[in-house]
Design a protein around this motif. Structure first.
Motif, short mmCIF file in Angstrom:
data_model
loop_
_atom_site.label_atom_id
_atom_site.label_comp_id
_atom_site.label_asym_id
_atom_site.label_seq_id
_atom_site.Cartn_x
_atom_site.Cartn_y
_atom_site.Cartn_z
N GLY A 11 7.56 -20.65 -60.16
CA GLY A 11 6.37 -20.16 -59.47
C GLY A 11 5.17 -21.07 -59.41
O GLY A 11 4.06 -20.66 -59.70
N ASP A 37 11.19 -14.89 -59.84
CA ASP A 37 10.50 -13.86 -59.06
C ASP A 37 9.17 -14.39 -58.51
O ASP A 37 8.84 -14.14 -57.35
CB ASP A 37 10.25 -12.61 -59.90
CG ASP A 37 11.53 -11.86 -60.22
OD1 ASP A 37 12.54 -12.05 -59.51
OD2 ASP A 37 11.54 -11.09 -61.20
N VAL A 38 8.43 -15.10 -59.33
CA VAL A 38 7.14 -15.64 -58.88
C VAL A 38 7.37 -16.70 -57.80
O VAL A 38 6.61 -16.77 -56.82
CB VAL A 38 6.30 -16.19 -60.05
CG1 VAL A 38 5.01 -16.81 -59.55
CG2 VAL A 38 6.01 -15.08 -61.05
N ARG A 40 9.67 -16.64 -55.58
CA ARG A 40 9.90 -15.89 -54.34
C ARG A 40 8.57 -15.48 -53.70
O ARG A 40 8.40 -15.55 -52.49
CB ARG A 40 10.75 -14.65 -54.61
CG ARG A 40 12.20 -14.94 -54.88
CD ARG A 40 12.97 -13.63 -55.07
NE ARG A 40 14.10 -13.81 -55.94
CZ ARG A 40 15.19 -14.49 -55.64
NH1 ARG A 40 15.30 -15.07 -54.47
NH2 ARG A 40 16.18 -14.62 -56.50
N GLN A 41 7.63 -15.04 -54.54
CA GLN A 41 6.32 -14.65 -54.03
C GLN A 41 5.59 -15.84 -53.43
O GLN A 41 5.01 -15.74 -52.34
CB GLN A 41 5.48 -14.04 -55.15
CG GLN A 41 6.01 -12.72 -55.67
CD GLN A 41 5.26 -12.24 -56.91
OE1 GLN A 41 4.34 -12.88 -57.38
NE2 GLN A 41 5.68 -11.09 -57.43
N ILE A 42 5.62 -16.97 -54.13
CA ILE A 42 4.95 -18.18 -53.65
C ILE A 42 5.62 -18.67 -52.37
O ILE A 42 4.94 -19.09 -51.42
CB ILE A 42 4.95 -19.29 -54.73
CG1 ILE A 42 4.23 -18.83 -55.99
CG2 ILE A 42 4.36 -20.59 -54.18
CD1 ILE A 42 2.76 -18.54 -55.83
N ALA A 44 7.04 -16.90 -50.11
CA ALA A 44 6.59 -16.04 -49.01
C ALA A 44 5.17 -16.43 -48.58
O ALA A 44 4.89 -16.52 -47.38
CB ALA A 44 6.63 -14.58 -49.44
N ILE A 45 4.31 -16.70 -49.54
CA ILE A 45 2.93 -17.10 -49.22
C ILE A 45 2.92 -18.44 -48.48
O ILE A 45 2.18 -18.62 -47.52
CB ILE A 45 2.09 -17.20 -50.52
CG1 ILE A 45 1.87 -15.80 -51.10
CG2 ILE A 45 0.76 -17.91 -50.27
CD1 ILE A 45 1.33 -15.80 -52.53
#
Length: 181
Positions: A11, A37-38, A40-42, A44-45
């Protein structure tokens, strides 16, 4: 015999480096991909898609995955980008997820482990963890592209960093231009 590598994506900003590494590496080797998981969030951003590569995907919580065992042979691992949390886990032997466990396996089995950090400024804690990871046998790299090649695009900058990762994994490539003096 085809080489086999693990790519962990954690992340930190800079998921574009992982994407480019996977584009090149999946054409030349068998690749196991683990995305936190983090990350994946990054991703997407940052609008980076890490799906669809010809690779073996594993969940970061899957300690039964092949790459969690020292008896499973592979040629090395790159964590791209490597968050400061993951750096801390690797440098202190805290194998609390599959990425950290696979990195721990690389170190104990004396396989190449590359940590591509993308953070600044660096705190004293970060620096100590970088030194500890190096002393444990990892190669600590910072996503800091050179400018002597006169890059024209962000992709040029990304390729220069990914080229160094591939060099350290022993993978032939044609990214970037080598220094000729």
């Amino acid at each position: 015999m085809k080489k086999e590598f693990v790519v962990g994506v954690t992340g930190a900003s800079g998921v574009i480096y992982a994407h480019r590494l996977l584009e090149v590496l999946c054409d030349r080797a068998t690749v196991h991909i683990v995305v936190s998981d983090v990350a994946r969030q990054i991703a997407a951003i940052e609008r980076v898609d890490l799906s669809g590569f010809d690779a073996i995907y594993a969940d970061n919580s899957d300690f039964a995955a092949d790459i969690a065992s020292g008896s499973f042979r592979y040629d090395g691992m790159a964590i791209v980008p490597c968050s400061m949390k993951t750096l801390a886990a690797v440098s202190n032997g805290l194998a609390d997820n599959l990425i950290a466990r696979a990195a721990d396996v690389c170190l104990k089995e004396r396989r190449p482990l590359l940590l591509l950090l993308r953070e600044m400024p660096l705190s004293r804690v970060h620096l100590k963890n970088m030194l500890a990871a190096d002393e444990a046998g990892a190669t600590v790299m910072v996503a800091s592209p050179p400018f002597y090649q006169h890059p024209k695009t962000i992709d040029d900058l990304v390729d220069m960093v990914v080229a160094r990762v591939l060099d350290h994994l022993g993978v032939e490539h044609r990214l970037g231009t080598r220094w000729s003096g």
